[in-house]
Write an enzyme that holds these catalytic residues in place. Sequence first.
Site, PDB file in Angstrom:
ATOM      1  N   ASP A  85      35.949  46.718  37.013  1.00  0.00           N
ATOM      2  CA  ASP A  85      37.327  46.345  37.307  1.00  0.00           C
ATOM      3  C   ASP A  85      38.110  46.606  36.018  1.00  0.00           C
ATOM      4  O   ASP A  85      37.532  46.786  34.940  1.00  0.00           O
ATOM      5  CB  ASP A  85      37.430  44.879  37.753  1.00  0.00           C
ATOM      6  CG  ASP A  85      38.780  44.603  38.445  1.00  0.00           C
ATOM      7  OD1 ASP A  85      39.709  45.440  38.314  1.00  0.00           O
ATOM      8  OD2 ASP A  85      38.919  43.559  39.104  1.00  0.00           O
TER       9      ASP A  85
HETATM   10  C1  BGC Z   1      42.227  44.284  40.123  1.00  0.00           C
HETATM   11  C2  BGC Z   1      41.607  45.390  40.977  1.00  0.00           C
HETATM   12  C3  BGC Z   1      42.453  46.622  40.888  1.00  0.00           C
HETATM   13  C4  BGC Z   1      42.566  47.034  39.441  1.00  0.00           C
HETATM   14  C5  BGC Z   1      43.395  48.281  39.228  1.00  0.00           C
HETATM   15  C6  BGC Z   1      42.515  44.761  38.712  1.00  0.00           C
HETATM   16  O1  BGC Z   1      43.273  43.803  38.033  1.00  0.00           O
HETATM   17  O2  BGC Z   1      41.344  43.201  40.075  1.00  0.00           O
HETATM   18  O3  BGC Z   1      41.506  44.947  42.298  1.00  0.00           O
HETATM   19  O4  BGC Z   1      41.891  47.639  41.663  1.00  0.00           O
HETATM   20  O5  BGC Z   1      43.195  45.980  38.717  1.00  0.00           O
HETATM   21  O6  BGC Z   1      44.731  48.025  39.480  1.00  0.00           O
END
Ligand code: BGC
Length: 750
Positions: free
Chosen positions: A231
């Site tokens: 993530d």
């Molecule tokens: C979120 C993800 C997301 C990623 C990219 C993170 O903060 O938890 O779900 O895909 O950011 O935006």
Amino acid sequence: MSDTQYPSVKDLTLEEKASLTSGEDAWHLQSVEGKGIPGYMITDGPHGLRKSDSTTGNVDVNHSVPATCFPPAAGMSSSWDPELADRVGRAMAEECIQEKVAVILGPGVNIKRNPLGGRCFEFWSEDPFLAGHEAAGIVTGVQSQGIGTSLKHFAVNNQETNRMHVSARVGQRALREIYLPAFEHIVKTAQPWTVMCAYNRVNGVHAAQDSWLLTKVLRDEWGFKGIVMSDWGADHDRVASLNAGLNLEMPPSFTDDQVVKAVREGRLSEDQLDRMAQGMIDLVEKARPAMGKEGYRYDVEAHNQVARQAALESMVLLKNEDGILPVRQGEKVAVIGEFARTPRYQGGGSSHITPTRLSSFLDAVRERGEAVDFVPGFTLDDAAQDRALSDQALEAASKADKVLLFMGLPEEAESEGFDRTTLDLPAKQVDLLKAIAGVNANVAVILSNGSVVSLAPWRDQAKGIMESWLLGQDGGQALADVIYGDVSPSGKLAQTIPMDLDDDPTMVNWPGEEGHVDYGEGIYVGYRYYDTFHKQVAYPFGFGLSYADFRIDGVSAQADGKGGVQVKARVSNLSDVDGAEVVQVYVAPHSRRVSRPAHELKGFKRVFLKAGHSAEIAIDLDARAFAYWSEAYGDWHVEGGTYGIQVGSSSRDISAQVDLDLPDDGKRLPLDEWSTLREWEDDPVGGPIVDKMKAEGEAGRLPRVDEGDDSPASFLAGMPINSFSVLAGKDGTKLTSFLLDEYARQTGTK
Ligand code: BGC
């Protein structure tokens, strides 16, 4: 290098391999120039494409190119329609092709452990079977077009509070039965090209560094073939993560040199780096055909229609006294509430999309040529109620035959990044409802919210309640279709609505403290808790009304001889309007050597029926439907015994139950001195030995086992056999030795 193939990892330098394991910027893979490996774009997700239109490559969630905003999972999950999810997935992929995005970051299948969870609007269900079987449609749909998905957030990311670091302390059984199965199902049946690991720690280990999770379970047990990415900002140690099985760090921390150094110093084997880097090359290879389509344009209108269909299936009619809905021809309607004009149609955070268009209920109604009296009723900010707005609303209400009151959570109330602290709607909205109900008894409330809100305090004031969740960009039109009766509502709750937040089993451990959160409720999440412990709920899991009336009957269940069961039923639309019913199958184990929920969802089918029609349906349950995760076996285990097969239209509306006796799965734990007498009796080898021991007792050659008077059978049965001396004195040890010796002889372990 040929035109059709990228080089293998063996053709790359150590530095090039290392570079493949982190991004170029927040939204791009690293290219390897000179070797022809491109740096494709990967971006959010999950209910539409959020392609940042910033040129900096940085994270900027609020500026993105227009894309169709489909209903977020909160809505879509109520459809119980994996084919619909597949259609939405196909449409999203077409938008990715146009925008040259190789992987869309979703779906997010974390369990809605507690309704306060800030991302409940983005996640599918409190039930892993439902979450996995619905969201699988997104993966199959997207990937059928040659675009990748990223199944997220692996795993146990169920809250926003301290999400980057909190340690979810969860037992093996709850992990396997609640928090992992949605991932497992999708990996096994749809092979997402990528999986995104969670921010949080799982039992103390950061998900990005958890080789048990990323390698042993995901790859070795489930057969995952794709890559795992972090993530955004979840990778805190490149080398530990690569060793654990994380292929890609996003966004980059610009530490590829550390990876090179680790290989040189032997802290990371080159073989492991090769595996991780090869995964990245394979990903690029898979995306190449779609990324090579030049000038592709998707059909904006057609996608809007898909969004509308998805919205139609997302609404859940919770209450409809006196048939207040649909609105009928000629009725004078007052539409009250700012949400009717300013729809709340998606959630905040990384999933925030710039829609290609947007319909409000009010626009849609006016387009239909309906003359309605609209007043805003309240503002969406947290300012105190404006008296003038209330007066205006009461006046409109008093002149109308019916009031449609739009209530809900303003955008600021729920988003990625924080958890809510209350389930309550803003007090000014509830006060307004009460005042309106005082001047007009015919009030139908239409709700807009991403996760459950409390209904018990005010539901008596409304004859109708339509939970419309967040409906995406064409929700306004879809709502008008349903409110005016062109389409019957058919959504079913994917999340229980409790009477009170404090009834939720996870509240005792929410949202944790001092860096950890204990999942003390174990497997008893959502309806598994409410139904097992007979708690009153406002609306149960699986519940949803229709304008049509359905009957489910003719239920039969037959073992298939391979550990599974085929369930059949007839579902009939008894009314004169068309509609869809969702037939739900729950398995209720009778034999409970371990603690088991009263019942669990193991199959479902959405059936559309024209007025007066019926259909025969069949739903197959596999052996896993009857299994629990046994910590003793470290594996799934099916106990032999009676299982109730319940067929109904919610977890609390069971039309029929068929009891079936099913054999066990043949797995045996070796018996020893700590095994109880019951375990000995139940074992195919141990049972006859116990009989023999009793016969020896009768014959006077061993102490007699007296199950009758002062040592009740259940008392004795629950004791480990090394405790016989407690009952039989010194001679008891003879019984223990007899059992152990005989067992060792028969099993050849002596
Ligand atoms: C979120 C993800 C997301 C990623 C990219 C993170 O903060 O938890 O779900 O895909 O950011 O935006």
